[in-house]
Motif scaffolding. Structure first.
Motif, PDB file in Angstrom:
ATOM      1  N   GLU A  99       0.839  -1.212   0.000  1.00  0.00           N
ATOM      2  CA  GLU A  99       0.000   0.000   0.000  1.00  0.00           C
ATOM      3  C   GLU A  99       0.869   1.255   0.000  1.00  0.00           C
ATOM      4  O   GLU A  99       0.592   2.216  -0.715  1.00  0.00           O
ATOM      5  CB  GLU A  99      -0.933   0.003   1.204  1.00  0.00           C
ATOM      6  CG  GLU A  99      -1.882   1.195   1.215  1.00  0.00           C
ATOM      7  CD  GLU A  99      -2.872   1.154   2.363  1.00  0.00           C
ATOM      8  OE1 GLU A  99      -3.633   2.122   2.522  1.00  0.00           O
ATOM      9  OE2 GLU A  99      -2.869   0.142   3.099  1.00  0.00           O
ATOM     10  N   VAL A 100       1.933   1.237   0.801  1.00  0.00           N
ATOM     11  CA  VAL A 100       2.854   2.374   0.834  1.00  0.00           C
ATOM     12  C   VAL A 100       3.531   2.535  -0.513  1.00  0.00           C
ATOM     13  O   VAL A 100       3.694   3.652  -1.008  1.00  0.00           O
ATOM     14  CB  VAL A 100       3.901   2.186   1.952  1.00  0.00           C
ATOM     15  CG1 VAL A 100       4.991   3.247   1.851  1.00  0.00           C
ATOM     16  CG2 VAL A 100       3.237   2.231   3.320  1.00  0.00           C
TER      17      VAL A 100
ATOM     18  N   GLY B  28       3.799  -8.472  -7.402  1.00  0.00           N
ATOM     19  CA  GLY B  28       2.731  -7.905  -8.220  1.00  0.00           C
ATOM     20  C   GLY B  28       1.338  -8.199  -7.694  1.00  0.00           C
ATOM     21  O   GLY B  28       0.459  -7.331  -7.727  1.00  0.00           O
ATOM     22  N   TRP B  29       1.131  -9.407  -7.206  1.00  0.00           N
ATOM     23  CA  TRP B  29      -0.191  -9.785  -6.685  1.00  0.00           C
ATOM     24  C   TRP B  29      -0.540  -8.954  -5.454  1.00  0.00           C
ATOM     25  O   TRP B  29      -1.671  -8.482  -5.301  1.00  0.00           O
ATOM     26  CB  TRP B  29      -0.204 -11.274  -6.336  1.00  0.00           C
ATOM     27  CG  TRP B  29      -1.561 -11.809  -6.006  1.00  0.00           C
ATOM     28  CD1 TRP B  29      -2.117 -11.956  -4.777  1.00  0.00           C
ATOM     29  CD2 TRP B  29      -2.555 -12.256  -6.940  1.00  0.00           C
ATOM     30  NE1 TRP B  29      -3.390 -12.472  -4.872  1.00  0.00           N
ATOM     31  CE2 TRP B  29      -3.681 -12.681  -6.183  1.00  0.00           C
ATOM     32  CE3 TRP B  29      -2.603 -12.357  -8.325  1.00  0.00           C
ATOM     33  CZ2 TRP B  29      -4.830 -13.184  -6.785  1.00  0.00           C
ATOM     34  CZ3 TRP B  29      -3.760 -12.874  -8.908  1.00  0.00           C
ATOM     35  CH2 TRP B  29      -4.850 -13.268  -8.153  1.00  0.00           C
TER      36      TRP B  29
ATOM     37  N   ASP C 288      -3.570  -6.198  -4.938  1.00  0.00           N
ATOM     38  CA  ASP C 288      -4.496  -6.204  -3.800  1.00  0.00           C
ATOM     39  C   ASP C 288      -4.552  -4.830  -3.135  1.00  0.00           C
ATOM     40  O   ASP C 288      -5.627  -4.330  -2.799  1.00  0.00           O
ATOM     41  CB  ASP C 288      -4.064  -7.256  -2.776  1.00  0.00           C
ATOM     42  CG  ASP C 288      -4.379  -8.676  -3.221  1.00  0.00           C
ATOM     43  OD1 ASP C 288      -5.243  -8.841  -4.115  1.00  0.00           O
ATOM     44  OD2 ASP C 288      -3.771  -9.621  -2.688  1.00  0.00           O
ATOM     45  N   ALA C 289      -3.370  -4.238  -2.933  1.00  0.00           N
ATOM     46  CA  ALA C 289      -3.318  -2.913  -2.309  1.00  0.00           C
ATOM     47  C   ALA C 289      -3.990  -1.870  -3.195  1.00  0.00           C
ATOM     48  O   ALA C 289      -4.711  -0.995  -2.704  1.00  0.00           O
ATOM     49  CB  ALA C 289      -1.857  -2.522  -2.051  1.00  0.00           C
ATOM     50  N   LEU C 290      -3.778  -1.967  -4.489  1.00  0.00           N
ATOM     51  CA  LEU C 290      -4.393  -1.043  -5.441  1.00  0.00           C
ATOM     52  C   LEU C 290      -5.910  -1.168  -5.403  1.00  0.00           C
ATOM     53  O   LEU C 290      -6.640  -0.166  -5.448  1.00  0.00           O
ATOM     54  CB  LEU C 290      -3.867  -1.339  -6.844  1.00  0.00           C
ATOM     55  CG  LEU C 290      -4.201  -0.359  -7.960  1.00  0.00           C
ATOM     56  CD1 LEU C 290      -3.617   1.008  -7.665  1.00  0.00           C
ATOM     57  CD2 LEU C 290      -3.668  -0.880  -9.290  1.00  0.00           C
ATOM     58  N   SER C 291      -6.378  -2.396  -5.283  1.00  0.00           N
ATOM     59  CA  SER C 291      -7.820  -2.631  -5.191  1.00  0.00           C
ATOM     60  C   SER C 291      -8.413  -1.961  -3.958  1.00  0.00           C
ATOM     61  O   SER C 291      -9.501  -1.383  -4.008  1.00  0.00           O
ATOM     62  CB  SER C 291      -8.097  -4.135  -5.148  1.00  0.00           C
ATOM     63  OG  SER C 291      -9.461  -4.403  -4.913  1.00  0.00           O
ATOM     64  N   GLY C 292      -7.680  -2.012  -2.850  1.00  0.00           N
ATOM     65  CA  GLY C 292      -8.158  -1.374  -1.635  1.00  0.00           C
ATOM     66  C   GLY C 292      -8.212   0.143  -1.742  1.00  0.00           C
ATOM     67  O   GLY C 292      -9.013   0.791  -1.079  1.00  0.00           O
TER      68      GLY C 292
END
Length: 209
Positions: free
Chosen positions: A106-107, A154-155, A159-163
């Motif tokens: 996320e960071v 990448g996975w 996931d972080a991008l989706s959040g």
């Protein structure tokens, strides 16, 4: 890796004769088998990300291999050096934990978005991603592209991008920190002149994609 190398370094310099660490605490010494101590530190959950040095000291002293020993004049110098070595080790443990937290997916996503004018989170084989990239080629702009399929993390980044954006699909396009959207959103923004406006460039002579 850094922690493991430091443990080996400390063992070489401070535990030359016996594979043990002598750690003083409140007028007593705990003798801890070095390899057992290393495994305990690296594999158990007693030391959390936000643990203080006191918490870590307590965890070490609770180790089942710990036993009390008596001090002697000859051991005083070794004790002082080993105490210093243990404080270095504990500091590195905390720093390593903080570093891992600071480098979370996320960071990484947020830092990437804020550090580049145009960012595309993409997958190299995706036709929709190629379409989004073509938009910026038409505008003579070079986006910063993160190819998720070419990264080991990448996975996790996806996931972080989706959040953050509420979508798990790619591409996901950002301009000056603003989320534009996916392929269709990017093409639409290109055709209605919004992309050119955000980038501060001439929007004439646009081609349909």
């Amino acid at each position: 890796m850094v922690l493991t190398n430091l443990l080996k370094h400390l063992r070489f310099h401070f535990v030359k004769q016996k594979p043990q660490l002598i750690y003083p605490f409140q007028d007593s010494i705990r003798t801890i088998n070095f390899l057992t101590f290393q495994s305990y530190i690296l594999s158990h959950n007693r030391i959390k990300k936000k643990s203080s040095l006191f918490d870590i000291n307590k965890a070490i002293l609770q180790h089942p291999a710990g036993s009390e020993a008596q001090t002697s004049p000859k051991m005083e110098g070794q004790i002082a050096r080993r105490r210093f070595a243990m404080m270095i080790l504990l500091s590195v443990l905390l720093a390593t934990s903080s570093s891992a937290s600071a480098s979370s997916p996320e960071v990484f996503v947020k830092k990437t978005i804020s550090s580049h004018q145009i960012v595309i989170f993409s997958k190299s084989y995706c036709p929709y991603c190629r379409r989004a990239k073509e938009v910026f080629k038409e505008l003579n702009q070079a986006p910063h592209v993160i190819e998720l399929d070419e990264r080991d993390d990448g996975w996790n980044i996806q996931d972080a991008l989706s959040g953050i954006v509420g979508r798990r699909t790619v591409p996901q396009v950002f301009i000056n920190g603003k989320h534009i959207g996916g392929s269709d959103d990017t093409v639409e923004a290109y055709q209605n002149g919004e992309l050119a406006k955000l980038l501060g460039i001439d929007s004439t002579d646009r081609d349909d994609l």
